[in-house]
Write a protein that holds these residues in place. Structure first.
Motif, PDB file in Angstrom:
ATOM      1  N   GLY A 126       0.808  -1.221   0.000  1.00 50.26           N
ATOM      2  CA  GLY A 126       0.000   0.000   0.000  1.00 50.26           C
ATOM      3  C   GLY A 126       0.833   1.259   0.000  1.00 50.26           C
ATOM      4  N   ALA A 127       1.895   1.271   0.797  1.00 51.06           N
ATOM      5  CA  ALA A 127       2.784   2.430   0.829  1.00 51.06           C
ATOM      6  C   ALA A 127       3.458   2.622  -0.520  1.00 51.06           C
ATOM      7  N   GLY A 128       3.853   1.536  -1.160  1.00 51.69           N
ATOM      8  CA  GLY A 128       4.467   1.637  -2.483  1.00 51.69           C
ATOM      9  C   GLY A 128       3.518   2.230  -3.498  1.00 51.69           C
ATOM     10  N   ILE A 129       2.258   1.801  -3.459  1.00 52.62           N
ATOM     11  CA  ILE A 129       1.252   2.311  -4.390  1.00 52.62           C
ATOM     12  C   ILE A 129       1.053   3.814  -4.210  1.00 52.62           C
ATOM     13  N   LEU A 130       0.918   4.239  -2.954  1.00 54.87           N
ATOM     14  CA  LEU A 130       0.691   5.665  -2.687  1.00 54.87           C
ATOM     15  C   LEU A 130       1.920   6.509  -3.020  1.00 54.87           C
ATOM     16  N   MET A 131       3.103   5.945  -2.798  1.00 50.65           N
ATOM     17  CA  MET A 131       4.326   6.696  -3.076  1.00 50.65           C
ATOM     18  C   MET A 131       4.537   6.920  -4.570  1.00 50.65           C
ATOM     19  N   THR A 184       1.112  11.029   1.566  1.00 55.82           N
ATOM     20  CA  THR A 184       2.484  10.790   2.015  1.00 55.82           C
ATOM     21  C   THR A 184       2.591  10.745   3.528  1.00 55.82           C
ATOM     22  N   TRP A 185       1.831  11.578   4.226  1.00 49.12           N
ATOM     23  CA  TRP A 185       1.936  11.637   5.677  1.00 49.12           C
ATOM     24  C   TRP A 185       1.360  10.402   6.358  1.00 49.12           C
ATOM     25  N   ILE A 186       0.701   9.551   5.582  1.00 50.36           N
ATOM     26  CA  ILE A 186       0.243   8.259   6.104  1.00 50.36           C
ATOM     27  C   ILE A 186       1.172   7.150   5.620  1.00 50.36           C
ATOM     28  N   ALA A 187       1.412   7.132   4.306  1.00 48.08           N
ATOM     29  CA  ALA A 187       2.188   6.048   3.706  1.00 48.08           C
ATOM     30  C   ALA A 187       3.634   6.022   4.180  1.00 48.08           C
ATOM     31  N   ALA A 188       4.296   7.181   4.177  1.00 49.12           N
ATOM     32  CA  ALA A 188       5.717   7.220   4.524  1.00 49.12           C
ATOM     33  C   ALA A 188       5.989   6.807   5.970  1.00 49.12           C
ATOM     34  N   PRO A 189       5.255   7.353   6.966  1.00 51.78           N
ATOM     35  CA  PRO A 189       5.509   6.920   8.344  1.00 51.78           C
ATOM     36  C   PRO A 189       5.228   5.436   8.564  1.00 51.78           C
ATOM     37  N   ALA A 190       4.146   4.926   7.932  1.00 54.39           N
ATOM     38  CA  ALA A 190       3.823   3.506   8.080  1.00 54.39           C
ATOM     39  C   ALA A 190       4.947   2.637   7.530  1.00 54.39           C
ATOM     40  N   ALA A 191       5.438   2.988   6.337  1.00 53.81           N
ATOM     41  CA  ALA A 191       6.532   2.227   5.735  1.00 53.81           C
ATOM     42  C   ALA A 191       7.807   2.351   6.556  1.00 53.81           C
ATOM     43  N   SER A 210      11.068   6.339   2.561  1.00 50.17           N
ATOM     44  CA  SER A 210      10.095   6.915   3.490  1.00 50.17           C
ATOM     45  C   SER A 210      10.577   8.266   4.001  1.00 50.17           C
ATOM     46  N   VAL A 211      11.830   8.320   4.426  1.00 46.92           N
ATOM     47  CA  VAL A 211      12.400   9.586   4.912  1.00 46.92           C
ATOM     48  C   VAL A 211      12.428  10.614   3.788  1.00 46.92           C
ATOM     49  N   TRP A 212      12.834  10.181   2.584  1.00 51.09           N
ATOM     50  CA  TRP A 212      12.907  11.103   1.460  1.00 51.09           C
ATOM     51  C   TRP A 212      11.534  11.673   1.103  1.00 51.09           C
ATOM     52  N   MET A 213      10.515  10.820   1.103  1.00 55.61           N
ATOM     53  CA  MET A 213       9.177  11.286   0.749  1.00 55.61           C
ATOM     54  C   MET A 213       8.644  12.255   1.793  1.00 55.61           C
ATOM     55  N   LEU A 214       8.973  12.016   3.061  1.00 48.32           N
ATOM     56  CA  LEU A 214       8.561  12.935   4.110  1.00 48.32           C
ATOM     57  C   LEU A 214       9.240  14.291   3.941  1.00 48.32           C
TER      58      LEU A 214
END
Length: 245
Positions: A170-175, A181-188, A238-242
């Motif tokens: 799911g995080a990959g799909i959203l990224m 991003t504020w949901i997907a990146a922290p979860a990943a 994840s860090v980069w997307m944040l």
């Protein structure tokens, strides 16, 4: 130039074609042998042939009247290396990374008309997360069985092992689209950090010899550097997307 002659006894029935017989026949053909192809057309005929001659398996190959043996022995006779069928290998993970990297390159070119290195890396990691997630989700029970052997959270709370693949995919799909991003990146970031610590503890501290569940359960991928790389990649993206958000 005179071709050598070979005879192969292999199981060929309406419902079953022996894969090793097909591969042995192909090897003989590609190496220029004149082949006498003897079919064992029923299971009973196959069983009787082995019992009558004291063989453990078919196919059986003969070259110039001399018995060579089965498929593995034929490869040895032809000076070829063993045909790997079992054993630990990084091939499944390397295959995923190779294909997703090429997907990232072609997708970036198709969308931007250029090879933007940053975007290629973003898509490469996101695509890899999606594919690895799919491989885990296709057999959740098998994945969980392997995962609980080393993941620090899954060992204490088994349902976490059933959630992990969905978070990864799911995080990959959203990224890919930069959504939520504020949901997907922290979860990943959370699951990948736990995964990295778990691999370090199991492999580099406890020195345990385990298989990685990164490409799903039942695989023969060793738990180690490649498994750690998967988690580090997820942490990095994840860090980069944040930061990017």
């Amino acid at each position: 130039m005179k071709h050598k002659s070979a005879t192969i006894y292999r199981m060929v029935t309406p419902k079953h074609l022996c894969p090793w017989g097909i591969k042995a026949f192909d090897l003989l053909k590609r190496n220029g042998y004149n082949i006498e192809d003897k079919h064992l057309e029923t299971k009973d005929a196959n069983k009787a042939y082995k019992e009558e001659n004291g063989y453990d398996e078919t196919p059986q190959i003969f070259v110039e009247g001399e018995r060579i043996g089965g498929y593995d022995q034929l490869r040895e006779h032809l000076g070829l290396g063993p045909d790997p069928k079992e054993g630990k290998t990084y091939q499944p993970v390397l295959a995923v990374f190779a294909v997703t990297f090429l997907m990232a390159i072609t997708t970036t070119w198709a969308l931007q008309g250029s090879l933007d290195l940053v975007r290629i890396i973003e898509l490469f990691i996101a695509f890899s997360m999606c594919v690895l997630g799919i491989l885990k989700i296709q057999d959740l029970m098998s994945f969980a069985t392997g995962f609980v052997q080393y993941d620090l959270v899954a060992r204490r709370y088994v349902p976490y092992s059933y959630v992990y693949p969905f978070v990864e995919a799911g995080a990959g799909i959203l990224m890919i689209a930069g959504l939520f991003t504020w949901i997907a990146a922290p979860a990943a970031l959370i699951v990948s950090t736990i995964g990295a610590v778990s691999v370090i503890k199991a492999v580099y501290i406890e020195k345990r010899d385990l298989n990685c569940a990164c490409v799903g359960g039942g695989s023969e991928v060793p738990l180690g550097f490649i498994s750690l790389t998967e988690n580090l990649m997820m942490m990095a993206i994840s860090v980069w997307m944040l930061l990017k958000a």
